[in-house]
Design an enzyme around this catalytic site. Structure first.
Site, PDB file in Angstrom:
ATOM      1  N   ASP A 198     -15.255   2.985   6.954  1.00 22.63           N
ATOM      2  CA  ASP A 198     -16.537   3.697   7.087  1.00 22.63           C
ATOM      3  C   ASP A 198     -17.690   2.818   6.627  1.00 22.63           C
ATOM      4  OD1 ASP A 198     -15.472   3.871   4.456  1.00 22.63           O
ATOM      5  OD2 ASP A 198     -16.877   5.486   3.973  1.00 22.63           O
ATOM      6  N   GLU A 247     -14.675   5.265   1.843  1.00 20.66           N
ATOM      7  CA  GLU A 247     -14.757   4.408   0.659  1.00 20.66           C
ATOM      8  C   GLU A 247     -15.055   5.219  -0.599  1.00 20.66           C
ATOM      9  OE1 GLU A 247     -18.112   1.773   0.555  1.00 20.66           O
ATOM     10  OE2 GLU A 247     -17.233   0.561  -1.026  1.00 20.66           O
TER      11      GLU A 247
HETATM   12 ZN   LIG Z   1     -17.488  -1.358   0.458  1.00 26.15          ZN
END
Ligand SMILES: [Zn+2]
Length: 251
Positions: A98, A162
């Site tokens: 992402d 993340e």
């Molecule tokens: Zn990163």
């Protein structure tokens, strides 16, 4: 905007050292890098499964089996593994798929165009983390093609979210740990310094930033907010916070 730099760690013990013509690999590396940048995985909503579909097709075309794990269909994680002889525990190459959201009006180019301009690839995710994702992908492809004998399994993990770790790394650790269990993991962190087109430093971070809790006690004359006093306890507290804000650690 980020110059493409791929550093391949030689952390895996090889029984033989393959010869790789890195100049020849540039075009393919750039093709995968640009393709991944062009896949909009802005988080939210993420839609990392789009990137996973791309990676799956590339890896499986090379004969590398993949597995996907998703707690939400649009936010899949992908795992691939090259088998070693088992004499050492696996190494994990990981990167998140992402990217941070964009304010398109502030971009001089399409943030998902992966435009090549002035020797740079422009786009969201070019330095976080699709550069690393591409490097990891290339390591898998080149190891497979070279037929190198590995002492340890090399595991590739493309993780969703993340920061939304409940969909990404926490989900993998809690639900599918055996798929990513390794002796070492290589993840983002550290920086590569580029000066006049040459790599002059490669930094390695061995830990992530962690909170450092501090208890601050200040004294002062008590009073009421409607009549602020300069000797109130909040004044020195604010001074301390301001000094912390202004502190810069050595470069
Ligand atoms: Zn990163």
């Amino acid at each position: 905007m980020n110059k493409i730099i791929f550093i391949v760690f030689a952390a895996t013990a090889f029984a033989q050292t393959p010869t790789i013509n890195w100049d020849q690999q540039k075009a393919e590396t750039l093709r995968h890098f640009r393709a991944l940048v062009q896949i909009d995985t802005s988080n939210p909503p993420g839609n990392e499964t789009r990137a996973v579909d791309y990676l799956k097709q590339v890896l499986e075309a090379e004969g590398i089996a993949t597995k996907t794990f998703a707690s939400e269909p649009s936010r899949a994680n992908l795992v691939a593994r090259l088998k070693g002889n088992g004499s050492k525990r696996p190494i994990l190459l990981m990167a998140h798929t992402d990217v941070v959201g964009v304010q398109r009006a502030k971009w001089p180019v399409d943030p998902f165009g992966a435009v090549l301009k002035d020797g740079y690839v422009w786009g969201r995710g070019t330095s976080d983390d699709k550069d690393k994702l591409t490097a990891d992908l290339m390591v898998m492809l080149l190891l497979k093609r070279s037929g190198v004998a590995l002492d340890r399994d090399v595991i590739f993990l493309a993780e969703a979210g993340e920061e939304t770790t409940s969909l990404g790394i926490d989900f993998m650790v809690n639900q599918h740990f055996s798929e990513i269990d390794a002796e070492f993991a290589l993840n983002e962190g550290g920086r590569t310094r580029l000066e006049n087109g040459r790599v002059t430093a490669v930094q390695i971070a061995t830990a992530e930033k962690v909170p450092r809790w501090v208890r601050l006690v200040v004294d002062g004359t008590s009073g009421h907010g409607s009549i602020p006093r300069v000797d109130n306890a909040s004044s020195p507290a604010m001074s301390v916070c301001y000094r912390v804000l202004r502190t810069r650690s050595p470069a």
